[in-house]
Design an enzyme around this catalytic site. Structure first.
Site, PDB file in Angstrom:
ATOM      1  N   GLY A 244       0.820  -1.206   0.000  1.00  0.00           N
ATOM      2  CA  GLY A 244       0.000   0.000   0.000  1.00  0.00           C
ATOM      3  C   GLY A 244       0.851   1.251   0.000  1.00  0.00           C
ATOM      4  N   SER A 245       0.342   2.282   0.614  1.00  0.00           N
ATOM      5  CA  SER A 245       1.002   3.586   0.591  1.00  0.00           C
ATOM      6  C   SER A 245       2.179   3.644   1.554  1.00  0.00           C
ATOM      7  CB  SER A 245       0.003   4.683   0.981  1.00  0.00           C
ATOM      8  OG  SER A 245      -0.366   4.543   2.353  1.00  0.00           O
ATOM      9  N   GLU A 268       5.503  -3.240   1.202  1.00  0.00           N
ATOM     10  CA  GLU A 268       5.818  -2.744  -0.135  1.00  0.00           C
ATOM     11  C   GLU A 268       5.031  -1.459  -0.297  1.00  0.00           C
ATOM     12  OE1 GLU A 268       4.512  -1.658  -3.521  1.00  0.00           O
ATOM     13  OE2 GLU A 268       3.827  -3.715  -3.863  1.00  0.00           O
ATOM     14  N   CYS A 305       1.711  -0.638  -8.701  1.00  0.00           N
ATOM     15  CA  CYS A 305       2.807  -0.114  -7.881  1.00  0.00           C
ATOM     16  C   CYS A 305       4.070   0.098  -8.704  1.00  0.00           C
ATOM     17  CB  CYS A 305       3.083  -1.042  -6.705  1.00  0.00           C
ATOM     18  SG  CYS A 305       3.088  -2.778  -7.118  1.00  0.00           S
ATOM     19  N   GLU A 394       5.658   9.794  -5.123  1.00  0.00           N
ATOM     20  CA  GLU A 394       4.706   9.126  -5.995  1.00  0.00           C
ATOM     21  C   GLU A 394       3.363   9.855  -6.043  1.00  0.00           C
ATOM     22  OE1 GLU A 394       2.920   4.595  -6.443  1.00  0.00           O
ATOM     23  OE2 GLU A 394       3.188   5.433  -4.429  1.00  0.00           O
TER      24      GLU A 394
END
Length: 526
Positions: A244-245, A268, A305, A394
């Site tokens: 996720g974030s 991740e 991702c 990001e």
């Protein structure tokens, strides 16, 4: 619609949870319509029961043979495939992803379960090492020393928003943890609870079919963060896996580190996945590169991702031609529904912040429609990009930033300054190899996967894959969340000293009854 009757409650072992938790529901991302059924968040009592069941199953599951774990993993894959019609109906409804994506992702999910089944059935993954006793060694005798990997214990897995099957309830984290012999408690993602419930039911059926303890698997629902936080802080949880974030992963890392007994969090997280286009490639194949990169960014509405968020291209006429080709393709992109309204809103905010930056030029910045995203393209100089770390963050969705470099030296300077990435890509022709060589020395320090002349979207599930990287791409650059090496996250080494052969685990016994590859007195043998 679905042949399986959705119940709307957590699944704890073989039994449904209580129905007293707070209510929530999935939302159709396109229409905003609330979807049935109503779901109930897990209660404190549900959490405790799930963890105690997992803790009770931990020793028995760790002692199962590779063949028994392989049977479980294959049974899960079979149960998931039997539910194909359900997933092909549920996934598009909850995520706005097409039915073909649901079908393809199901194939990836069952494929990685079977890949781990093959790994544990063969057995060498335990990395058995044997140094036999040497009583004549001077100045002191050497004892008999034998080590192997063993299961960590109960693992909490957080379902991801962007891959409702392959990185969710039955995804790679669950597959690798079960393969290692760890019970799994999944905290389902609230955006696709019905998909999660159907996958959880498939796993529970496989556990029961294989005669394994009920605590082998549980599935807990929650609309917010309370259930996940309680699981990470529970004393009997041994590890955490998250996709996720960066903010979400960091919060879990901090909770785990603050425990009286800290545990590993394998998270991740964010990545801009930069693509470096070298001069000869830009000159010779600008149109082809623009088509290739645009398709990669737009795949899954930019919600991979590994979606490329930064294009590093040279200044000058050849770079201008590539920029213009990219601008034409981005400008011609249709709006598409994102996974959730919240994700679409964050994407719009991130794109707006880029567009408002004093040093950034907006090449394509359409008005964003609620719940949807349209491709955005911006441009900035390498000097400005290097000055401002916020430009290196990001923007999750179909937004990319072109960074213009003066020369090969500045391209290398930019590469060295990058924060940790999941991927970096080089697009280079043979005439670029002299400039590519120093980049290929630097970029492995920044990323878990280095590509040439391809795109980072698309992560092969195999033995060699690395899906991870230095922080903030992941919480532990030594690990991967994709591929068979992912099993190593949920195991630790134990050394047995002077333990009689009959009492050793089979992998370490002198006769090697499992016939696995072992390092014996410094020599690899089977």
């Amino acid at each position: 619609m679905s042949m399986y009757t959705l119940k709307g409650v957590s699944l704890i072992g073989e039994d449904p949870a209580s129905t007293s938790g707070s209510e929530f529901h999935a939302v159709d991302p396109g229409s905003g319509e609330a979807l049935a059924p109503v779901y109930r968040s897990a209660t404190a009592a549900d959490i405790e029961r799930a963890v105690q069941l997992a803790a009770g199953a931990s020793a028995a599951l760790a002692q199962t043979s590779g063949a028994e774990r392989a049977a479980l993993l294959r049974a899960i894959a079979d149960e998931l495939e039997a539910a194909r019609a359900d997933f092909e109906a549920l996934v598009p409804r909850e995520t706005a992803l097409p039915q073909a994506r649901a079908s393809g992702e199901l194939g990836r999910t069952t494929g990685q379960l079977r890949l781990f089944a093959n790994l544990v059935e063969e057995g060498s993954w335990v990395d058995a090492r044997i140094d036999r006793a040497d009583p004549a060694r001077q100045p002191l005798p050497r004892p008999d020393l034998r080590s192997q990997r063993i299961a960590l214990g109960p693992v909490v897995v957080f379902g991801a928003s962007n891959f409702p099957l392959a990185f969710s309830v039955a995804g790679g984290d669950t597959a690798s943890a079960l393969a290692a012999g760890c019970p799994v408690i999944v905290k389902a993602h609230p955006a696709h609870p019905a998909t999660s419930e159907r996958a959880g039911a498939a796993i529970a059926a496989a556990v029961q079919r294989c005669g394994l303890p009920p605590g082998t698997f549980s599935l807990l629902f929650d609309a917010g963060h309370a259930v996940g936080a309680a699981l990470v802080q529970h004393a009997q949880v041994s590890a955490v896996a998250f996709t996720g974030s960066t903010a979400g992963g960091r919060a879990l890392m901090d909770l785990a580190a603050a425990r009286p007994q800290p545990i590993p969090v394998y998270a991740e997280m964010g990545s801009i996945n930069p693509v470096f286009v070298l001069p000869a490639a830009a000159q010779v194949r600008a149109e082809a590169i623009a088509t290739q990169l645009h398709a990669s960014v737009l795949q899954g509405v930019g919600q991979f991702c590994t979606s490329p968020g930064v294009f590093v291209i040279p200044a000058g006429g050849d770079g201008d031609a590539l920029r213009d080709a990219l601008r034409a393709r981005f400008a011609d992109s249709a709006a598409a529904v994102m996974l959730t309204a919240a994700i679409a809103q964050r994407h719009a905010q991130g794109a707006a912040q880029l567009g408002a930056h004093a040093d950034v030029a907006a090449l394509v910045a359409p008005v964003q429609k609620a719940g949807c995203a349209q491709a955005n393209l911006f441009e900035v100089s390498a000097d400005a990009f290097l000055r401002d770390p916020h430009l290196q963050e990001e923007v999750f969705g179909p937004t990319s930033l072109i960074v213009r470099t003066r020369d090969a030296a500045q391209m290398l300077q930019l590469a060295a300054a990058l924060p940790g990435q999941l991927t970096v890509t080089l697009l280079a022709d043979e005439a670029d190899y002299a400039a590519a060589a120093p980049l290929l020395l630097q970029l492995p320090r920044n990323a878990g996967r280095v590509l040439m002349n391809g795109v980072p979207t698309g992560v092969e599930v195999c033995a060699a894959m690395v899906h991870g990287g230095p922080y903030p791409a992941s919480s532990d650059a030594r690990s991967t969340s994709v591929g068979t090496a992912a099993i190593e996250r949920f195991a630790r080494r134990v050394c047995y000293q002077n333990v009689p052969d009959a009492l050793l685990p089979p992998a370490l016994q002198e006769a090697n009854p499992l016939k696995i590859a072992r390092l014996v007195d410094g020599v690899m043998q089977r």
